[in-house]
Design a protein around this motif. Structure first.
Motif, PDB file in Angstrom:
ATOM      1  N   ILE A   1     -68.382  -7.297 -67.743  1.00 55.86           N
ATOM      2  CA  ILE A   1     -67.389  -6.891 -66.812  1.00 55.86           C
ATOM      3  C   ILE A   1     -67.884  -5.110 -66.290  1.00 55.86           C
ATOM      4  N   LYS A   2     -67.494  -5.046 -65.200  1.00 53.35           N
ATOM      5  CA  LYS A   2     -67.511  -3.501 -64.679  1.00 53.35           C
ATOM      6  C   LYS A   2     -66.190  -3.132 -64.569  1.00 53.35           C
ATOM      7  N   VAL A   3     -65.931  -2.014 -65.320  1.00 49.89           N
ATOM      8  CA  VAL A   3     -64.706  -1.187 -65.450  1.00 49.89           C
ATOM      9  C   VAL A   3     -64.756   0.233 -64.866  1.00 49.89           C
ATOM     10  N   MET A   4     -63.803   0.502 -64.084  1.00 51.43           N
ATOM     11  CA  MET A   4     -63.703   1.965 -63.339  1.00 51.43           C
ATOM     12  C   MET A   4     -62.301   2.550 -63.887  1.00 51.43           C
ATOM     13  N   THR A   5     -62.516   3.822 -64.350  1.00 46.96           N
ATOM     14  CA  THR A   5     -61.506   4.524 -64.823  1.00 46.96           C
ATOM     15  C   THR A   5     -61.329   6.066 -64.329  1.00 46.96           C
ATOM     16  N   ARG A   6     -60.465   6.639 -64.480  1.00 49.54           N
ATOM     17  CA  ARG A   6     -60.362   7.975 -63.857  1.00 49.54           C
ATOM     18  C   ARG A   6     -61.098   9.090 -64.634  1.00 49.54           C
ATOM     19  N   SER A   7     -61.047   8.625 -66.013  1.00 50.24           N
ATOM     20  CA  SER A   7     -61.666   9.799 -67.117  1.00 50.24           C
ATOM     21  C   SER A   7     -62.354   8.990 -68.226  1.00 50.24           C
ATOM     22  N   ILE A   8     -63.105   9.724 -69.226  1.00 49.69           N
ATOM     23  CA  ILE A   8     -63.446   8.992 -70.262  1.00 49.69           C
ATOM     24  C   ILE A   8     -62.303   8.732 -71.179  1.00 49.69           C
ATOM     25  N   ASP A   9     -61.219   9.592 -71.235  1.00 52.66           N
ATOM     26  CA  ASP A   9     -60.088   9.296 -72.089  1.00 52.66           C
ATOM     27  C   ASP A   9     -59.449   8.107 -71.707  1.00 52.66           C
ATOM     28  N   GLU A  10     -59.307   8.058 -70.427  1.00 52.98           N
ATOM     29  CA  GLU A  10     -58.746   6.760 -69.786  1.00 52.98           C
ATOM     30  C   GLU A  10     -59.394   5.431 -70.387  1.00 52.98           C
ATOM     31  N   LEU A  11     -60.665   5.721 -70.235  1.00 49.06           N
ATOM     32  CA  LEU A  11     -61.531   4.335 -70.587  1.00 49.06           C
ATOM     33  C   LEU A  11     -61.332   4.251 -72.008  1.00 49.06           C
ATOM     34  N   GLN A  12     -61.230   4.998 -73.098  1.00 44.98           N
ATOM     35  CA  GLN A  12     -61.002   4.933 -74.271  1.00 44.98           C
ATOM     36  C   GLN A  12     -59.844   4.125 -74.525  1.00 44.98           C
ATOM     37  N   GLN A  13     -58.785   4.650 -73.800  1.00 40.53           N
ATOM     38  CA  GLN A  13     -57.425   3.855 -74.002  1.00 40.53           C
ATOM     39  C   GLN A  13     -57.455   2.439 -73.597  1.00 40.53           C
TER      40      GLN A  13
END
Length: 157
Positions: free
Chosen positions: A114-126
């Motif tokens: 999968i490809k995932v887009m987030t606003r930040s590394i913290d958001e990715l971790q969540q």
């Protein structure tokens, strides 16, 4: 166009030229394309409609720049499922995650990529800890963070 003839439709050089022009600018007027390719606007219209009916052209869409919308982190996640039969239910759960923008059923080490887009590394971790890894069908994941996208192009007709 019948279903069989739609499947048998073969593009020629004019179709390829039209596709390339529309891929560059999907809003290009048929009259402009007709002038460029020395045919009538009606010919362009007929060709585009035939390619739509054949499934070659699936629609038009606006392409947005994720970075301009605040999505600074792009990553790819390889997913290993507990069982191959878990694919449909895992996919349904992944589809519910707004951060998942693409998914592929693959061969090799991963069942799903999968490809995932987030606003930040913290958001990715969540997303990883609280939304992705708790999916029952998932045995394990491996995350690859994209540093840049030096190549981004469509297939050539």
């Amino acid at each position: 166009m019948t279903e069989k003839s739609a499947l048998d439709y073969r593009i020629d050089n004019l179709d390829k030229s039209i596709l390339i022009a529309l891929m560059d600018n999907a809003r290009a007027p048929y009259a402009e394309l007709a002038k460029r390719f020395a045919v009538s606007p009606g010919t362009i219209h007929v060709r585009v409609e035939k390619m739509k009916q054949a499934g070659i052209i699936e629609g038009t869409r606006v392409q947005v720049n994720p970075k301009k919308l605040g999505y600074d982190v792009c990553c790819f996640i390889g997913i290993i499922l507990k069982s191959a039969r878990d694919y449909p239910s895992a996919l349904a759960k992944l589809e519910q995650l707004e951060e998942v923008v693409e998914a592929y059923y693959t061969t090799g080490h991963y069942n799903i990529f999968i490809k995932v887009m987030t606003r930040s590394i913290d958001e990715l971790q969540q997303v990883l800890v609280h939304r992705l890894q708790p999916i029952d069908e998932i045995q394990s994941t491996e995350t690859l963070i994209s540093l840049q996208q030096p190549i981004d192009k469509d297939v050539t007709p």
